[in-house]
Motif scaffolding. Structure first.
Motif, PDB file in Angstrom:
ATOM      1  N   UNK A  74       0.798  -1.216   0.000  1.00  0.00           N
ATOM      2  CA  UNK A  74       0.000   0.000   0.000  1.00  0.00           C
ATOM      3  C   UNK A  74       0.828   1.261   0.000  1.00  0.00           C
ATOM      4  N   UNK A  75       2.170   1.109  -0.048  1.00  0.00           N
ATOM      5  CA  UNK A  75       3.051   2.280  -0.103  1.00  0.00           C
ATOM      6  C   UNK A  75       4.053   2.172  -1.253  1.00  0.00           C
ATOM      7  N   UNK A  76       4.639   0.997  -1.415  1.00  0.00           N
ATOM      8  CA  UNK A  76       5.659   0.859  -2.469  1.00  0.00           C
ATOM      9  C   UNK A  76       5.050   0.966  -3.867  1.00  0.00           C
ATOM     10  N   UNK A  77       3.725   0.791  -3.983  1.00  0.00           N
ATOM     11  CA  UNK A  77       3.071   0.850  -5.297  1.00  0.00           C
ATOM     12  C   UNK A  77       2.927   2.273  -5.831  1.00  0.00           C
ATOM     13  N   UNK A  78       3.208   3.266  -5.003  1.00  0.00           N
ATOM     14  CA  UNK A  78       3.061   4.668  -5.422  1.00  0.00           C
ATOM     15  C   UNK A  78       3.892   4.951  -6.668  1.00  0.00           C
ATOM     16  N   UNK A 136       9.099   2.427   7.812  1.00  0.00           N
ATOM     17  CA  UNK A 136       8.533   1.111   8.108  1.00  0.00           C
ATOM     18  C   UNK A 136       9.404  -0.047   7.633  1.00  0.00           C
ATOM     19  N   UNK A 137      10.406   0.239   6.850  1.00  0.00           N
ATOM     20  CA  UNK A 137      11.230  -0.819   6.261  1.00  0.00           C
ATOM     21  C   UNK A 137      12.199  -1.386   7.312  1.00  0.00           C
ATOM     22  N   UNK A 159      -4.384   3.729  -3.244  1.00  0.00           N
ATOM     23  CA  UNK A 159      -3.597   3.768  -2.020  1.00  0.00           C
ATOM     24  C   UNK A 159      -4.212   4.754  -1.023  1.00  0.00           C
ATOM     25  N   UNK A 160      -3.692   4.756   0.201  1.00  0.00           N
ATOM     26  CA  UNK A 160      -4.256   5.594   1.256  1.00  0.00           C
ATOM     27  C   UNK A 160      -3.155   6.420   1.924  1.00  0.00           C
ATOM     28  N   UNK A 210       3.932   9.762   2.420  1.00  0.00           N
ATOM     29  CA  UNK A 210       3.696   8.319   2.385  1.00  0.00           C
ATOM     30  C   UNK A 210       4.981   7.575   2.044  1.00  0.00           C
ATOM     31  N   UNK A 211       5.773   8.114   1.148  1.00  0.00           N
ATOM     32  CA  UNK A 211       7.045   7.481   0.818  1.00  0.00           C
ATOM     33  C   UNK A 211       8.036   7.595   1.970  1.00  0.00           C
TER      34      UNK A 211
END
Length: 277
Positions: free
Chosen positions: A194-198, A232-233, A269-270, A225-226
């Motif tokens: 939900x984040x890497x797809x940006x 978060x990684x 995405x959110x 978000x990025x």
């Protein structure tokens, strides 16, 4: 007798000639009362009007205008990008816009279509009942950005903000073998969903009022978000430093959770949820 047979033959020929003459007159009458071939073709076509923002900084009269183009949807693909390409190829070669993949992956064709930010390659041209509700499809560049020309916004500030969060993996140790991967557990990997797809199209950021008002200071939904994606990684060692860099009155805390960013994201995405976290 022979005379009677000849008379009957001449009678048949006369009747046939009269019939052909009547048909000819009827044909000419119908032709004069019907629309021209071009009008008939237009009557049978499915015309949609597109009003497109035009501005050329190098033109003598550099004021922005909305220019109208008529497109036959029977001869055009289903997406707004198909119509733009058709207009550029067949009507106005000076029309300028970005596009690349046509698959919703590159984010190049982001623009404002009928008041909503989105990708032209993923936005359907209104048809049927939807088409009746709007006389023309209105297309503008992404809002509250400097315009380079026509539908091309200046993305320089957006990319500089993205660069500022250092969007790459940072480690405090060196791998013993550079040819080995940095492994994650399945749970840690799922945190990035939900984040890497940006695709960094900027649809979300340019739909955010806080970004409109403070785009020089507030990083905006896409970049934040990025930033959270790297926080978060589990493989990254600079979580504390990344959080400290974002701890600013304007960089982060201008978000008011009005959810415009989430509504317009073409990838579903959110960003608002990532910012809240």
């Amino acid at each position: 007798s022979r005379a009677i047979m000849l008379a009957r033959a001449f009678s048949r020929v006369a009747r046939r000639s009269t019939s052909l003459a009547l048909r000819s007159v009827q044909s000419r009458t119908l032709s004069s009362s019907s629309p021209s071939a071009q009008e008939a073709a237009t009557a049978g076509s499915n015309i949609k009007t597109f009003k497109i923002y035009r501005w050329d900084p190098e033109a003598d009269d550099s004021k922005p205008v909305l220019q109208s183009y008529a497109v036959d949807l029977n001869e055009c693909g289903p997406m707004v990008l198909d119509a733009l390409i058709k207009i550029k190829n067949e009507q106005d070669a000076t029309l300028t816009f970005r596009r690349s993949c046509r698959e919703g992956i590159c984010g190049s064709c982001a623009m404002n279509i009928d008041g909503v930010n989105g990708l032209a390659c993923l936005t359907y041209i209104p048809k049927g009942e939807e088409a009746k509700s709007a006389e023309a499809v209105k297309i503008y560049p992404l809002p509250h950005m400097h315009v380079v020309k026509d539908l091309v916004p200046d993305m320089s500030n957006f990319y500089e903000q993205y660069k500022s969060i250092q969007p790459w993996l940072q480690r405090k140790d060196e791998k013993a073998d550079e040819n080995t991967e940095l492994l994650q557990s399945h749970d840690d990997r799922r945190k990035l969903d939900g984040m890497y797809e940006c695709i960094l199209c900027a649809c979300c950021s340019t739909s955010c009022p806080s970004y409109w008002w403070n785009s020089d200071k507030y990083l905006g939904p896409a970049v934040l978000m990025q930033a959270y994606r790297w926080v978060s990684d589990s493989r990254d060692h600079f979580t504390k430093e990344r959080m400290q860099a974002l701890d600013d009155e304007y960089k982060l805390y201008r978000c008011h959770q009005i959810m415009n960013c989430t509504r317009v994201c073409p990838k579903g995405l959110n960003p608002a949820r990532a910012i809240a976290k």
